[in-house]
Enzyme design. Structure first.
Site, PDB file in Angstrom:
ATOM      1  N   TYR A 239      48.448 -22.734  32.761  1.00 57.80           N
ATOM      2  CA  TYR A 239      48.529 -24.152  32.390  1.00 57.80           C
ATOM      3  C   TYR A 239      47.475 -24.480  31.326  1.00 57.80           C
ATOM      4  O   TYR A 239      47.763 -25.112  30.308  1.00 57.80           O
ATOM      5  CB  TYR A 239      48.360 -25.025  33.635  1.00 57.80           C
ATOM      6  CG  TYR A 239      48.213 -26.493  33.335  1.00 57.80           C
ATOM      7  CD1 TYR A 239      49.299 -27.239  32.884  1.00 57.80           C
ATOM      8  CD2 TYR A 239      46.979 -27.132  33.481  1.00 57.80           C
ATOM      9  CE1 TYR A 239      49.166 -28.590  32.590  1.00 57.80           C
ATOM     10  CE2 TYR A 239      46.850 -28.479  33.182  1.00 57.80           C
ATOM     11  CZ  TYR A 239      47.926 -29.200  32.746  1.00 57.80           C
ATOM     12  OH  TYR A 239      47.794 -30.533  32.444  1.00 57.80           O
TER      13      TYR A 239
ATOM     14  N   GLU B 171      50.270 -37.086  37.184  1.00 60.59           N
ATOM     15  CA  GLU B 171      48.868 -37.529  37.234  1.00 60.59           C
ATOM     16  C   GLU B 171      48.695 -38.610  38.304  1.00 60.59           C
ATOM     17  O   GLU B 171      47.688 -38.633  39.006  1.00 60.59           O
ATOM     18  CB  GLU B 171      48.407 -38.038  35.868  1.00 60.59           C
ATOM     19  CG  GLU B 171      48.301 -36.975  34.801  1.00 60.59           C
ATOM     20  CD  GLU B 171      47.240 -35.915  35.036  1.00 60.59           C
ATOM     21  OE1 GLU B 171      46.403 -36.067  35.944  1.00 60.59           O
ATOM     22  OE2 GLU B 171      47.253 -34.904  34.309  1.00 60.59           O
TER      23      GLU B 171
ATOM     24  N   TRP C   7      44.157 -31.122  40.908  1.00 64.75           N
ATOM     25  CA  TRP C   7      45.278 -30.882  40.000  1.00 64.75           C
ATOM     26  C   TRP C   7      46.036 -29.616  40.383  1.00 64.75           C
ATOM     27  O   TRP C   7      47.252 -29.557  40.257  1.00 64.75           O
ATOM     28  CB  TRP C   7      44.789 -30.830  38.555  1.00 64.75           C
ATOM     29  CG  TRP C   7      45.895 -30.610  37.569  1.00 64.75           C
ATOM     30  CD1 TRP C   7      46.053 -29.549  36.744  1.00 64.75           C
ATOM     31  CD2 TRP C   7      47.033 -31.457  37.326  1.00 64.75           C
ATOM     32  NE1 TRP C   7      47.212 -29.686  35.987  1.00 64.75           N
ATOM     33  CE2 TRP C   7      47.829 -30.845  36.329  1.00 64.75           C
ATOM     34  CE3 TRP C   7      47.452 -32.686  37.857  1.00 64.75           C
ATOM     35  CZ2 TRP C   7      49.011 -31.409  35.850  1.00 64.75           C
ATOM     36  CZ3 TRP C   7      48.633 -33.238  37.376  1.00 64.75           C
ATOM     37  CH2 TRP C   7      49.393 -32.612  36.390  1.00 64.75           C
TER      38      TRP C   7
END
Length: 195
Positions: free
Chosen positions: A19, A41, A49
């Protein structure tokens, strides 16, 4: 073997590294992808995350590939079914925010032509290239993120506080927050110069 310098937050997990190396900080202009990041988000609020990243594929499958037009029509029965999906983060307020945010997203598109045109105005349409020397220098929010948050809230969006907005800006390349000795920092600078 030559060690590649990366931002320290992604070390230790291959999904995180991928990522970081391929997506984080790359400017996103397509509305569908911006919507995906806005939703993810918001889902992340209070979580790490990596937790969300590991569930990203399940979210794509469960949410019609982040089709905001379809999500805007989700009814209570559909949201209840999503809440039972063990592959998703089962938070009632975050699920309810899906349809709220999809509808607000559609209103922004109607007003501005694209969500991209609207959201990128906060950085004058270009990436802000920061020059942080360490992760400890990277802020959790900025005045731009606060302005974005206030405007999104005014438009009815949920889970769009300033910290979430700044994370969104980082993810979508509105800001380049790779530390300067990370190999991606200069790559993104060059990519932005060439586009």
């Amino acid at each position: 073997m030559v060690k590649i310098n990366r931002c320290g937050w992604c070390e230790g997990d291959s999904l995180y590294i991928k990522y970081h190396d391929k997506e984080w900080g790359v400017p996103v202009r397509r509305d569908k992808k911006l919507f995906e990041f806005l939703i993810l988000e918001g889902v992340q609020a209070g979580l790490s995350w990596i937790t969300v990243l590991k569930k990203r594929r399940a979210y794509r499958e469960a949410l019609d590939q982040f089709d905001y037009k379809k999500i805007a029509t989700y009814n209570d029965k559909k949201l209840a079914a999503l809440l039972k999906n063990p592959d998703l983060i089962r938070n009632r307020l975050k699920m309810k925010a899906l349809t709220i945010n999809a509808n607000a997203f559609l209103h922004v598109r109607k007003e501005h032509g694209t969500f991209s045109r609207y959201i990128w105005q906060f950085t004058d349409g270009r990436t802000v290239h920061n020059e942080w020397r360490s992760l400890s220098q990277v802020p959790a929010k900025t005045s731009i993120a606060e302005a974005m948050s206030n405007d999104l809230k005014r438009r009815g969006f949920k889970f769009v506080g300033p910290t979430i907005c700044y994370a969104f800006m980082q993810a979508t390349g509105m800001v380049n927050d790779h530390i300067i000795d990370c190999f991606r920092h200069q790559e993104i600078v060059e990519q932005c110069e060439n586009n």
